[in-house]
Design a protein around this motif. Structure first.
Motif, PDB file in Angstrom:
ATOM      1  N   LEU A   6     -57.982  -1.425 -76.308  1.00 45.69           N
ATOM      2  CA  LEU A   6     -58.098  -1.057 -74.900  1.00 45.69           C
ATOM      3  C   LEU A   6     -59.189  -0.003 -74.785  1.00 45.69           C
ATOM      4  O   LEU A   6     -58.986   1.156 -75.160  1.00 45.69           O
ATOM      5  N   ALA A   7     -60.348  -0.406 -74.324  1.00 43.97           N
ATOM      6  CA  ALA A   7     -61.481   0.510 -74.173  1.00 43.97           C
ATOM      7  C   ALA A   7     -61.395   1.172 -72.800  1.00 43.97           C
ATOM      8  O   ALA A   7     -61.322   0.485 -71.784  1.00 43.97           O
ATOM      9  N   GLN A   8     -61.405   2.492 -72.786  1.00 46.36           N
ATOM     10  CA  GLN A   8     -61.240   3.250 -71.547  1.00 46.36           C
ATOM     11  C   GLN A   8     -62.469   4.116 -71.271  1.00 46.36           C
ATOM     12  O   GLN A   8     -62.538   5.269 -71.715  1.00 46.36           O
ATOM     13  N   PRO A   9     -63.456   3.591 -70.565  1.00 50.31           N
ATOM     14  CA  PRO A   9     -64.587   4.427 -70.144  1.00 50.31           C
ATOM     15  C   PRO A   9     -64.086   5.562 -69.244  1.00 50.31           C
ATOM     16  O   PRO A   9     -63.143   5.375 -68.466  1.00 50.31           O
ATOM     17  N   SER A  10     -64.706   6.712 -69.352  1.00 54.45           N
ATOM     18  CA  SER A  10     -64.251   7.898 -68.630  1.00 54.45           C
ATOM     19  C   SER A  10     -65.309   8.404 -67.656  1.00 54.45           C
ATOM     20  O   SER A  10     -66.508   8.181 -67.855  1.00 54.45           O
ATOM     21  N   VAL A  11     -64.842   9.100 -66.617  1.00 54.55           N
ATOM     22  CA  VAL A  11     -65.749   9.670 -65.614  1.00 54.55           C
ATOM     23  C   VAL A  11     -65.426  11.146 -65.421  1.00 54.55           C
ATOM     24  O   VAL A  11     -64.288  11.567 -65.604  1.00 54.55           O
ATOM     25  N   ALA A  12     -66.443  11.926 -65.053  1.00 55.81           N
ATOM     26  CA  ALA A  12     -66.217  13.356 -64.826  1.00 55.81           C
ATOM     27  C   ALA A  12     -67.348  13.942 -63.997  1.00 55.81           C
ATOM     28  O   ALA A  12     -68.483  13.448 -64.013  1.00 55.81           O
ATOM     29  N   ILE A  13     -67.026  15.000 -63.288  1.00 57.04           N
ATOM     30  CA  ILE A  13     -68.036  15.799 -62.593  1.00 57.04           C
ATOM     31  C   ILE A  13     -68.619  16.781 -63.603  1.00 57.04           C
ATOM     32  O   ILE A  13     -67.881  17.410 -64.362  1.00 57.04           O
ATOM     33  N   VAL A  14     -69.944  16.897 -63.639  1.00 55.69           N
ATOM     34  CA  VAL A  14     -70.585  17.917 -64.480  1.00 55.69           C
ATOM     35  C   VAL A  14     -70.577  19.204 -63.660  1.00 55.69           C
ATOM     36  O   VAL A  14     -71.500  19.490 -62.891  1.00 55.69           O
ATOM     37  N   ASP A  15     -69.504  19.964 -63.788  1.00 56.16           N
ATOM     38  CA  ASP A  15     -69.197  21.050 -62.864  1.00 56.16           C
ATOM     39  C   ASP A  15     -70.316  22.071 -62.742  1.00 56.16           C
ATOM     40  O   ASP A  15     -70.635  22.522 -61.634  1.00 56.16           O
ATOM     41  N   GLU A  16     -70.896  22.456 -63.840  1.00 58.09           N
ATOM     42  CA  GLU A  16     -71.949  23.475 -63.815  1.00 58.09           C
ATOM     43  C   GLU A  16     -73.117  23.029 -62.952  1.00 58.09           C
ATOM     44  O   GLU A  16     -73.642  23.792 -62.129  1.00 58.09           O
ATOM     45  N   ASN A  17     -73.539  21.776 -63.120  1.00 56.71           N
ATOM     46  CA  ASN A  17     -74.669  21.248 -62.343  1.00 56.71           C
ATOM     47  C   ASN A  17     -74.292  21.025 -60.884  1.00 56.71           C
ATOM     48  O   ASN A  17     -75.085  21.297 -59.975  1.00 56.71           O
ATOM     49  N   ALA A  18     -73.078  20.507 -60.659  1.00 50.90           N
ATOM     50  CA  ALA A  18     -72.643  20.234 -59.288  1.00 50.90           C
ATOM     51  C   ALA A  18     -72.540  21.526 -58.475  1.00 50.90           C
ATOM     52  O   ALA A  18     -72.907  21.569 -57.295  1.00 50.90           O
ATOM     53  N   LYS A  19     -72.046  22.593 -59.119  1.00 52.31           N
ATOM     54  CA  LYS A  19     -71.962  23.882 -58.426  1.00 52.31           C
ATOM     55  C   LYS A  19     -73.353  24.395 -58.096  1.00 52.31           C
ATOM     56  O   LYS A  19     -73.609  24.894 -56.997  1.00 52.31           O
ATOM     57  N   LYS A  20     -74.252  24.279 -59.068  1.00 53.24           N
ATOM     58  CA  LYS A  20     -75.636  24.742 -58.870  1.00 53.24           C
ATOM     59  C   LYS A  20     -76.317  23.971 -57.747  1.00 53.24           C
ATOM     60  O   LYS A  20     -77.045  24.543 -56.931  1.00 53.24           O
ATOM     61  N   ASP A  21     -76.045  22.665 -57.687  1.00 55.93           N
ATOM     62  CA  ASP A  21     -76.724  21.818 -56.709  1.00 55.93           C
ATOM     63  C   ASP A  21     -75.984  21.697 -55.379  1.00 55.93           C
ATOM     64  O   ASP A  21     -76.490  21.069 -54.446  1.00 55.93           O
ATOM     65  N   GLY A  22     -74.792  22.254 -55.299  1.00 57.19           N
ATOM     66  CA  GLY A  22     -74.018  22.163 -54.061  1.00 57.19           C
ATOM     67  C   GLY A  22     -73.521  20.768 -53.779  1.00 57.19           C
ATOM     68  O   GLY A  22     -73.390  20.363 -52.616  1.00 57.19           O
ATOM     69  N   THR A  23     -73.209  20.013 -54.844  1.00 55.64           N
ATOM     70  CA  THR A  23     -72.810  18.609 -54.671  1.00 55.64           C
ATOM     71  C   THR A  23     -71.358  18.364 -55.051  1.00 55.64           C
ATOM     72  O   THR A  23     -70.941  17.215 -55.218  1.00 55.64           O
ATOM     73  N   GLU A  24     -70.557  19.412 -55.183  1.00 59.21           N
ATOM     74  CA  GLU A  24     -69.188  19.256 -55.689  1.00 59.21           C
ATOM     75  C   GLU A  24     -68.356  18.284 -54.846  1.00 59.21           C
ATOM     76  O   GLU A  24     -67.694  17.388 -55.389  1.00 59.21           O
ATOM     77  N   LYS A  25     -68.370  18.437 -53.532  1.00 59.76           N
ATOM     78  CA  LYS A  25     -67.566  17.565 -52.668  1.00 59.76           C
ATOM     79  C   LYS A  25     -68.060  16.124 -52.728  1.00 59.76           C
ATOM     80  O   LYS A  25     -67.263  15.186 -52.771  1.00 59.76           O
ATOM     81  N   LEU A  26     -69.361  15.957 -52.742  1.00 63.67           N
ATOM     82  CA  LEU A  26     -69.925  14.616 -52.817  1.00 63.67           C
ATOM     83  C   LEU A  26     -69.579  13.961 -54.152  1.00 63.67           C
ATOM     84  O   LEU A  26     -69.226  12.772 -54.200  1.00 63.67           O
ATOM     85  N   CYS A  27     -69.672  14.714 -55.228  1.00 60.27           N
ATOM     86  CA  CYS A  27     -69.348  14.170 -56.548  1.00 60.27           C
ATOM     87  C   CYS A  27     -67.888  13.729 -56.610  1.00 60.27           C
ATOM     88  O   CYS A  27     -67.572  12.663 -57.162  1.00 60.27           O
ATOM     89  N   LYS A  28     -67.009  14.546 -56.050  1.00 60.52           N
ATOM     90  CA  LYS A  28     -65.586  14.183 -56.053  1.00 60.52           C
ATOM     91  C   LYS A  28     -65.349  12.918 -55.250  1.00 60.52           C
ATOM     92  O   LYS A  28     -64.613  12.013 -55.691  1.00 60.52           O
ATOM     93  N   ALA A  29     -65.985  12.818 -54.089  1.00 62.00           N
ATOM     94  CA  ALA A  29     -65.843  11.616 -53.267  1.00 62.00           C
ATOM     95  C   ALA A  29     -66.392  10.391 -53.993  1.00 62.00           C
ATOM     96  O   ALA A  29     -65.819   9.293 -53.927  1.00 62.00           O
ATOM     97  N   TYR A  30     -67.493  10.589 -54.721  1.00 60.31           N
ATOM     98  CA  TYR A  30     -68.141   9.485 -55.447  1.00 60.31           C
ATOM     99  C   TYR A  30     -67.229   8.924 -56.529  1.00 60.31           C
ATOM    100  O   TYR A  30     -67.070   7.702 -56.653  1.00 60.31           O
ATOM    101  N   LEU A  31     -66.599   9.805 -57.303  1.00 60.23           N
ATOM    102  CA  LEU A  31     -65.738   9.331 -58.381  1.00 60.23           C
ATOM    103  C   LEU A  31     -64.379   8.868 -57.864  1.00 60.23           C
ATOM    104  O   LEU A  31     -63.809   7.897 -58.381  1.00 60.23           O
ATOM    105  N   GLU A  32     -63.855   9.523 -56.845  1.00 59.72           N
ATOM    106  CA  GLU A  32     -62.608   9.043 -56.238  1.00 59.72           C
ATOM    107  C   GLU A  32     -62.793   7.658 -55.632  1.00 59.72           C
ATOM    108  O   GLU A  32     -61.876   6.839 -55.626  1.00 59.72           O
ATOM    109  N   GLY A  33     -64.002   7.407 -55.143  1.00 52.78           N
ATOM    110  CA  GLY A  33     -64.286   6.106 -54.532  1.00 52.78           C
ATOM    111  C   GLY A  33     -64.111   4.941 -55.480  1.00 52.78           C
ATOM    112  O   GLY A  33     -63.829   3.818 -55.056  1.00 52.78           O
TER     113      GLY A  33
END
Length: 346
Positions: A254-281
């Motif tokens: 059972l191969a399980q590819p994983s997803v994650a927000i790169v928190d340091e970059n997302a905080k720097k770029d102000g994309t945290e909410k968008l990143c969360k919506a993208y992966l939740e989608g």
């Protein structure tokens, strides 16, 4: 799926463009001031065989985001061997989110301080919105009569599989084969290692990533059998229905590819909410349909059953916990000087 050769050529061009972009920004991956302020541009660093999946998902996500928020979104994609992609992020390549082949590659980025601890629990099902497994792809007629893992160690059988040192898919391949041999020899490690040595002794080309291995087998005509992601085999059969066959071994993983927000970059770029919506989608019904259409197994059981004709749901699957989890499996098998190195040198 588009012609694989065309995709590879296009990808090379995109990677080159990406390299130029990184160089121009001093390898920091800095975005424009407008993008930082608005937070409407993100970069998804992914692994080899997800090109078609994210090409489709990104387009639909942009439509949904525009509909729900009234704003346009730009999504930049990067693809390569999963391990290589993880190391590129650690070394400074821009990534707001990563969608990689296995949790261990994301753990590497976490250790570098770019992803917060506990990321695996941030999204459902251990942050794995889709799964896959490992199968064989052979040419029509299956002249070498390949049916299971022990057929891959026969004299004269040429095997194509990517390199576990750079490819997450290759690690899944190795572990599936190891489990078969472990069962076959009743846990006798010496016999299992000998089996694996014979298997890798038959490997004629070891590409850096899973898509490169598919190209070697399909486009370049090398090898008798490709050890492949199930989605790669499905895509090849769709494009070349008269030229190839997919073989399901008696046991796989059972191969399980994983997803994650790169928190340091997302905080720097102000994309945290968008990143969360993208992966939740990725867990929404419409996204799970796209996932199934691209040969991955949806995490939504109802949608998976709906597409059951496309997948062998009766295959016996081991999982990463059978190897003590990814941290132990990596140290045992893939770290420098570990079992893979021992076998490959032999």
């Amino acid at each position: 799926m588009k012609n694989l050769a065309k995709i590879v050529k296009t990808t090379v061009a995109l990677v080159s463009a990406f390299a130029v972009a990184f160089t121009a920004t001093g390898c920091t991956g800095a975005k424009s001031a407008k993008s930082k302020k608005e937070g409407l541009k993100i970069t998804n660093v992914s692994y080899d065989p997800t090109r078609e999946l994210y090409a489709a998902y990104n387009e639909e996500f942009k439509k949904q985001y525009k509909k729900d928020n009234g704003k346009d979104v730009e999504i930049v994609q990067s693809h390569g061997g999963s391990g290589s992609q993880a190391r590129s992020v650690v070394e400074g390549a821009e990534a707001d989110v990563v969608t990689l082949a296995l949790a261990n590659d994301i753990a590497l980025i976490e250790k570098a301080g770019l992803i917060d601890g506990g990321w695996i629990d941030e999204f459902d099902l251990d942050s794995s919105p889709y799964t896959s497994t490992i199968v064989f792809l052979v040419r029509k007629g299956n002249d070498k009569d390949i049916k299971d893992w022990d057929d891959l160690v026969k004299s004269g059988v040429e095997v194509i599989t990517p390199d576990p040192k750079s490819s997450g898919g290759a690690m899944w391949n190795f572990l599936a084969a190891w489990q078969f041999a472990t069962d076959k020899f009743g846990g006798d490690e010496a016999k299992t290692k000998d089996f694996m040595s014979k298997l890798y002794g038959n490997v004629t080309v070891m590409d850096s990533g899973a898509r490169g291995a598919t190209t070697t087998f399909v486009e370049n005509g090398q090898g008798d059998v490709l050890i492949a992601w199930e989605n790669e085999a499905i895509a090849t059969l769709k494009e070349y229905p008269d030229d190839y066959e997919m073989i399901t071994p008696s046991i796989s993983i059972l191969a399980q590819p994983s997803v994650a927000i790169v928190d340091e970059n997302a905080k720097k770029d102000g994309t945290e909410k968008l990143c969360k919506a993208y992966l939740e989608g990725l867990y929404t019904d419409w996204a799970q349909e796209i996932i199934a259409e691209n040969g991955y197994r949806p995490s939504n059981e109802e949608i998976l059953k709906k597409h059951s004709k496309d997948f062998n749901l009766d295959i016996k699957l081991c999982n990463i916990n059978d190897f003590g989890g990814w941290s132990k499996a990596y140290e045992d098998f893939f770290a420098d000087g570990a079992i893979f190195d021992e076998i490959y040198k032999k």
